[in-house]
Design a protein around this motif. Structure first.
Motif, PDB file in Angstrom:
ATOM      1  N   TYR A  44       2.521  10.637  14.142  1.00 43.94           N
ATOM      2  CA  TYR A  44       2.302  10.063  12.811  1.00 43.94           C
ATOM      3  C   TYR A  44       3.164  10.748  11.746  1.00 43.94           C
ATOM      4  O   TYR A  44       2.988  10.506  10.557  1.00 43.94           O
ATOM      5  N   TYR A  86       6.095   8.166  18.920  1.00 45.45           N
ATOM      6  CA  TYR A  86       4.929   7.274  18.923  1.00 45.45           C
ATOM      7  C   TYR A  86       4.721   6.704  20.327  1.00 45.45           C
ATOM      8  O   TYR A  86       5.259   5.658  20.692  1.00 45.45           O
ATOM      9  N   SER A 121      -7.199   6.729  12.162  1.00 49.09           N
ATOM     10  CA  SER A 121      -6.883   6.237  13.506  1.00 49.09           C
ATOM     11  C   SER A 121      -7.669   7.100  14.486  1.00 49.09           C
ATOM     12  O   SER A 121      -7.245   8.195  14.844  1.00 49.09           O
ATOM     13  N   GLU A 137      -5.363   5.382   5.882  1.00 45.08           N
ATOM     14  CA  GLU A 137      -5.696   4.972   7.250  1.00 45.08           C
ATOM     15  C   GLU A 137      -6.423   6.074   8.012  1.00 45.08           C
ATOM     16  O   GLU A 137      -6.120   7.259   7.821  1.00 45.08           O
TER      17      GLU A 137
HETATM   18  C1  AVJ Z   1      -1.732  -0.286  14.720  1.00 42.60           C
HETATM   19  C2  AVJ Z   1      -3.568   0.955  13.937  1.00 42.60           C
HETATM   20  C3  AVJ Z   1      -2.897   1.181  16.195  1.00 42.60           C
HETATM   21  O1  AVJ Z   1      -3.128   3.787  14.155  1.00 42.60           O
HETATM   22  O2  AVJ Z   1      -1.605   4.149  15.642  1.00 42.60           O
HETATM   23  C4  AVJ Z   1       1.011   3.658  13.442  1.00 42.60           C
HETATM   24  C5  AVJ Z   1      -0.958   2.043  13.069  1.00 42.60           C
HETATM   25  N1  AVJ Z   1      -0.258   3.994  11.687  1.00 42.60           N
HETATM   26  N2  AVJ Z   1       1.512   4.720  12.756  1.00 42.60           N
HETATM   27  C6  AVJ Z   1      -2.117   3.461  14.782  1.00 42.60           C
HETATM   28  C7  AVJ Z   1      -0.083   3.210  12.761  1.00 42.60           C
HETATM   29  C8  AVJ Z   1       0.738   4.912  11.705  1.00 42.60           C
HETATM   30  C9  AVJ Z   1      -1.472   2.119  14.488  1.00 42.60           C
HETATM   31  N3  AVJ Z   1      -2.422   1.006  14.806  1.00 42.60           N
END
Ligand code: AVJ
Length: 308
Positions: free
Chosen positions: A195, A46, A271, A269
């Motif tokens: 992710y 990440y 992103s 989600e």
């Molecule tokens: C906090 C929304 C920026 O989307 O990268 C991290 C949340 N989701 N790993 C993103 C998230 C999965 C992150 N944010």
């Protein structure tokens, strides 16, 4: 199955019962979810958090020179306030307002900031960025800098993102500014890995939303019945996260239930990933004047400073 459910669960249950079931990403951030996210930011796969930090460390002085001393910093999605700590050290604001959806995590975080910056007027506001952000009346109106790091803007679909940027422009006020972090489009393999980390922390973060919902609406999700799914949808320029039923599973809550067939998904989600020009246009459409941009050498992440 009637679609009318008592607030505040109505919104959650309506999304669960929709043809394409969904859970808002805001429901990731209970105490354990916020803690899991902190672990995500330290994962080798990440890259966003550490890349943004490297940009702020490399260009922090140049950025700081463009922000008036004695500013009022309003951080959206402040989380553990670690990012604010670096910024406050370089620009010495007079007031810092931490805005976050997770109350208990927030109060703990600002305690640390208060002890590190005793002269700083530190406030906390628990708010959902989907709604208008209301600040205490005595927060200084001039020289406001809205700080929105980490590419959290990526959670909003294009039109809601524009709407949020317009609300941020109003929050910043005249002669205010926005300092925003944006994750950039890059190779699918790098995005998919970010992710789908090998340790499974992102999977735990995603599944934790079900445990949070069980407390919020009294549902009986069994986390063992679900698996984490995340992939980059290049056509929509977004990472999509879903939870997929690994068996037929019936979920019940007071006043309702739903049978999810094996393979059925709940969207949790988006992103979105941008390119620099595209995001500069979005800032312009939101009414921000000249925007400056800094990136890392690989152009994986960008930090924009946009003046009102
Ligand atoms: C906090 C929304 C920026 O989307 O990268 C991290 C949340 N989701 N790993 C993103 C998230 C999965 C992150 N944010």
């Amino acid at each position: 199955m009637s679609s009318h459910y008592p607030e505040p669960n109505g919104e959650i249950i309506a999304a669960l019962c929709a043809a394409r079931a969904a859970i808002s990403p805001k429901h990731f951030y209970d105490a354990s979810g916020s803690a899991l996210f902190e672990r995500i930011t330290r994962l080798p796969e990440y890259y966003p958090t550490r890349t943004e930090r490297s940009i702020m460390e490399t260009h922090g002085r140049e950025i700081g020179n463009r922000i008036a001393a004695g500013a009022t910093v309003i951080e959206l999605g402040a989380g553990n306030c670690e990012k604010a700590r670096t910024l406050c050290a370089s620009i010495q604001p007079k007031c810092f307002v931490a805005v976050d959806i997770s109350a208990d995590f927030l109060h703990e975080a600002v305690a640390g900031l208060r002890s590190s910056f005793p002269a700083l007027d530190v406030r906390t506001v628990v708010a959902d960025l989907n709604d208008e952000i209301i600040l205490p009346a005595d927060v200084p109106a001039e020289q406001r800098l809205v700080f929105y790091p980490g590419s959290s803007i990526g959670n909003f679909d294009p039109e809601p993102a524009l709407d949020l940027l317009r609300r941020i422009r109003r929050l910043a006020g005249d002669a205010g500014a926005l300092l925003v972090g944006v994750d950039l489009i890059k190779d699918d393999a790098i995005l998919d890995a970010a992710y789908n980390d090998a340790e499974g922390v992102t999977a735990a973060f995603n599944l934790n939303a079900l445990a949070h919902l069980n407390r919020l609406i009294g549902s009986d999700f069994d986390l063992r019945d679900w698996r984490h799914v995340a992939f980059f949808n290049r056509a929509r320029s977004r990472i999509e996260m879903h939870l997929e039923a690994v068996i037929d599973t019936r979920v019940c809550w007071p006043g309702g239930e739903r049978l999810f067939r094996r393979g059925e998904r709940i969207h949790t989600e988006n992103s979105y990933k941008y390119d620099i020009e595209e995001f500069a246009v979005l800032l312009d459409r939101a009414g921000f004047k000249q925007a400056s941009c800094w990136t890392d050498p690989r152009q994986w992440f960008a930090v924009f400073l946009a003046q009102v």
